[in-house]
Design a protein around this motif. Structure first.
Motif, PDB file in Angstrom:
ATOM      1  N   ALA A 117       0.880  -1.394   0.125  1.00  0.00           N
ATOM      2  CA  ALA A 117       0.109   0.047  -0.139  1.00  0.00           C
ATOM      3  C   ALA A 117       0.886   1.333  -0.006  1.00  0.00           C
ATOM      4  CB  ALA A 117      -0.964  -0.067   1.347  1.00  0.00           C
ATOM      5  N   LYS A 118       1.747   1.241   0.670  1.00  0.00           N
ATOM      6  CA  LYS A 118       2.781   2.206   0.727  1.00  0.00           C
ATOM      7  C   LYS A 118       3.534   2.496  -0.553  1.00  0.00           C
ATOM      8  CE  LYS A 118       6.640   4.398   3.479  1.00  0.00           C
ATOM      9  NZ  LYS A 118       7.588   4.595   2.351  1.00  0.00           N
ATOM     10  N   TRP A 119       3.876   1.467  -1.237  1.00  0.00           N
ATOM     11  CA  TRP A 119       4.580   1.719  -2.270  1.00  0.00           C
ATOM     12  C   TRP A 119       3.837   1.972  -3.506  1.00  0.00           C
ATOM     13  CZ3 TRP A 119       3.182  -1.215  -6.830  1.00  0.00           C
ATOM     14  CH2 TRP A 119       4.319  -1.056  -7.931  1.00  0.00           C
ATOM     15  N   LEU A 120       2.715   1.995  -3.369  1.00  0.00           N
ATOM     16  CA  LEU A 120       1.617   2.244  -4.533  1.00  0.00           C
ATOM     17  C   LEU A 120       0.984   3.669  -4.302  1.00  0.00           C
ATOM     18  CD1 LEU A 120       0.251   1.809  -7.209  1.00  0.00           C
ATOM     19  CD2 LEU A 120      -1.339   0.377  -5.948  1.00  0.00           C
ATOM     20  N   TRP A 121       0.537   3.821  -3.244  1.00  0.00           N
ATOM     21  CA  TRP A 121      -0.405   4.816  -2.768  1.00  0.00           C
ATOM     22  C   TRP A 121       0.411   6.113  -1.820  1.00  0.00           C
ATOM     23  CZ3 TRP A 121      -3.492   4.860  -6.281  1.00  0.00           C
ATOM     24  CH2 TRP A 121      -4.107   3.799  -6.774  1.00  0.00           C
ATOM     25  N   ILE A 122       1.564   5.952  -1.781  1.00  0.00           N
ATOM     26  CA  ILE A 122       2.548   7.023  -0.988  1.00  0.00           C
ATOM     27  C   ILE A 122       3.866   7.097  -1.570  1.00  0.00           C
ATOM     28  CG2 ILE A 122       3.653   7.599   1.076  1.00  0.00           C
ATOM     29  CD1 ILE A 122       1.774   6.280   2.810  1.00  0.00           C
ATOM     30  N   ASP A 123       4.713   6.416  -2.279  1.00  0.00           N
ATOM     31  CA  ASP A 123       5.928   6.272  -2.741  1.00  0.00           C
ATOM     32  C   ASP A 123       5.883   6.582  -4.256  1.00  0.00           C
ATOM     33  OD1 ASP A 123       6.706   6.226  -0.189  1.00  0.00           O
ATOM     34  OD2 ASP A 123       7.314   4.002  -0.400  1.00  0.00           O
ATOM     35  N   ASN A 124       4.952   6.009  -5.002  1.00  0.00           N
ATOM     36  CA  ASN A 124       4.970   5.827  -6.559  1.00  0.00           C
ATOM     37  C   ASN A 124       4.442   7.113  -7.241  1.00  0.00           C
ATOM     38  OD1 ASN A 124       5.028   4.972  -9.013  1.00  0.00           O
ATOM     39  ND2 ASN A 124       5.390   2.978  -8.313  1.00  0.00           N
ATOM     40  N   GLU A 125       5.072   8.115  -7.408  1.00  0.00           N
ATOM     41  CA  GLU A 125       4.477   9.285  -7.930  1.00  0.00           C
ATOM     42  C   GLU A 125       3.914   9.003  -9.408  1.00  0.00           C
ATOM     43  OE1 GLU A 125       5.692  13.911  -8.963  1.00  0.00           O
ATOM     44  OE2 GLU A 125       6.845  12.843  -7.924  1.00  0.00           O
ATOM     45  N   GLU A 126       4.718   8.071 -10.214  1.00  0.00           N
ATOM     46  CA  GLU A 126       4.417   7.930 -11.623  1.00  0.00           C
ATOM     47  C   GLU A 126       2.916   7.214 -11.580  1.00  0.00           C
ATOM     48  OE1 GLU A 126       5.517   5.071 -15.240  1.00  0.00           O
ATOM     49  OE2 GLU A 126       6.771   5.194 -13.372  1.00  0.00           O
ATOM     50  N   TYR A 127       2.628   6.282 -10.654  1.00  0.00           N
ATOM     51  CA  TYR A 127       1.563   5.551 -10.591  1.00  0.00           C
ATOM     52  C   TYR A 127       0.482   6.422 -10.169  1.00  0.00           C
ATOM     53  CZ  TYR A 127       3.775   1.122 -12.208  1.00  0.00           C
ATOM     54  OH  TYR A 127       4.614   0.313 -13.047  1.00  0.00           O
TER      55      TYR A 127
END
Length: 432
Positions: free
Chosen positions: A332-342
């Motif tokens: 969840a952190k990788w996708l919705w906090i860290d991943n500006e591109e996505y």
């Protein structure tokens, strides 16, 4: 990307999610059951060597490419195998059933929803505070509050969806009408813009009776509940606003019985109304029709109050029942906090939404000018969001009150007292 399926949730339905629940459904039906749920999934993640499997649930978004985007994100994650369950139909009911399931794969590890206290009190979700280290200030106060209970953060905002009024400046100019700043101005403009073929205003097919309670409250600088869990609005404010709504209802200026609800921009696109309440997600479609002849404005203030903008959206949560809570939190952190591109892709490539990270919103070229920039600005200046302590029982009480006053001509004082008593009983049962 529209933050809903092809039937946008009403406020009452969105207020009905995962306690039974909630807010803004009639999305039709995936029945609970492992076989049916699994049929909608896609095993698209690459997975890790330790064989961790995560199941991520979405409701069915209405725009082309959204399901494929969710699968693309899952496939790019290298620390677990992430399977997407894309739920058509009644997502609220399916999610509620899924959260009660016992077997991994039958329930989500990560899912989108809207926070309410029942989810916390029943132990359905885990706190995510540690995921926000160093970035909490980059989320708006509205989004932090809507995803927090008792000082702990349980949800990560995925998209911000401000809702406001769309109008065509040329129509107002031809009628000699200025952009309305007050509710009385709006009612007068709607009357002036109404013709034999076009209604002045479309607020929804419930005739605006239930939709306008919360704008009345927030326009007055009040709130649904105080920080110490008391009723945050007063009788005089609500009755004055409800009577203004009643006068609008009786004016003949409202579009009623439109082919689709107000979440869909079809009414203003087809010329059925001059002004329509809708959300930022609809802006690309409306611009495709009218080009530069479109503008947005906040909802006008009631009885001398301020203008308002409701900021909606969806958040992601981690199921406390997951066998892989830590891994689910990491995803969840990788996708919705860290991943500006996505995040930018999800918010702006398939429809139109504001990225929840303030830095990302500020750097989004698509939001930098025209009506989109206005929408961002008014959402910041006049915005308010959901209170996770406001329960479906409370929402039903005020919806019934507004319906009885506006549509049925019931005594406003008695109706307010009934609603307030129901809300107070609910507060007493929850907080003592």
């Amino acid at each position: 990307m529209v933050a809903h399926s092809n039937n946008r949730p009403s406020r009452r339905a969105l207020a009905a999610l995962a306690l039974d629940r909630r807010r803004m459904l009639a999305l039709g039906g995936l029945a609970a059951g492992a076989g049916a749920l699994g049929a909608c999934g896609s095993n698209t993640g690459r997975g890790s060597s330790d064989g961790v499997n995560l199941y991520q649930w979405y409701h069915q978004y209405g725009e082309a490419g959204t399901k494929e985007a969710a699968e693309k994100y899952a496939a790019a994650y290298e620390d677990a195998t992430v399977s997407i369950n894309w739920v058509p139909g009644d997502y609220d009911t399916t999610l509620s059933s899924g959260l009660l399931a016992e077997n991994p794969g039958d329930y989500p590890d990560v899912f989108e929803s809207h926070l309410n206290r029942s989810m916390v009190d029943s132990g359905q979700i885990v706190p995510l505070d540690d995921l926000f280290d160093g970035v909490l200030d980059d989320f708006t106060d509205i989004d932090v509050k809507r995803n927090s209970i008792d000082g702990k953060i349980y949800g990560i905002q995925m998209i911000d969806d401000p809702q406001f009024l769309y109008y065509r400046p040329s129509l107002l100019a031809d009628a000699g009408v200025a952009e309305p700043a007050t509710f009385d101005d709006l009612a007068a403009a709607a009357a002036e813009l109404t013709t034999s073929d076009v209604k002045g205003l479309f607020l929804g097919n419930d005739d605006s009776a239930t939709k306008l309670f919360q704008p009345i409250v927030f326009s007055a600088g009040q709130t649904l509940l105080t920080d110490d869990f008391q009723i945050g609005f007063d009788k005089d404010t609500v009755i004055a606003g409800a009577l203004q709504v009643k006068a609008l209802h009786e004016s003949g200026s409202l579009l009623i019985g439109a082919p689709t609800e107000a979440w869909d921009p079809s009414s203003i696109i087809q010329g059925l109304c001059a002004i329509q309440w809708c959300g930022l997600w609809a802006l690309p479609q409306i611009i495709d029709t009218y080009g530069d002849d479109i503008a947005v404005m906040p909802f006008p203030g009631f009885a001398g109050g301020a203008q308002t903008v409701y900021n909606g959206g969806w958040s992601t949560f981690v199921n406390a029942k997951s066998e892989h809570v830590d891994e689910a939190k990491a995803f969840a952190k990788w996708l919705w906090i860290d991943n500006e591109e996505y995040i930018q892709d999800w918010c702006l490539s398939y429809g139109f939404h504001i990225p929840p990270r303030k830095s990302m919103a500020a750097n989004a070229d698509a939001l930098a000018e025209g009506p989109a920039a206005t929408a961002v600005q008014i959402s910041q200046d006049y915005g308010w969001g959901d209170d996770p302590n406001w329960t479906p029982t409370m929402e039903t009480a005020v919806d019934d009150m507004m319906t009885h006053i506006v549509l049925e001509g019931a005594d406003p004082s008695a109706e307010f007292d009934t609603a307030a008593q129901t809300i107070q009983t609910e507060l007493d049962s929850i907080f003592g």
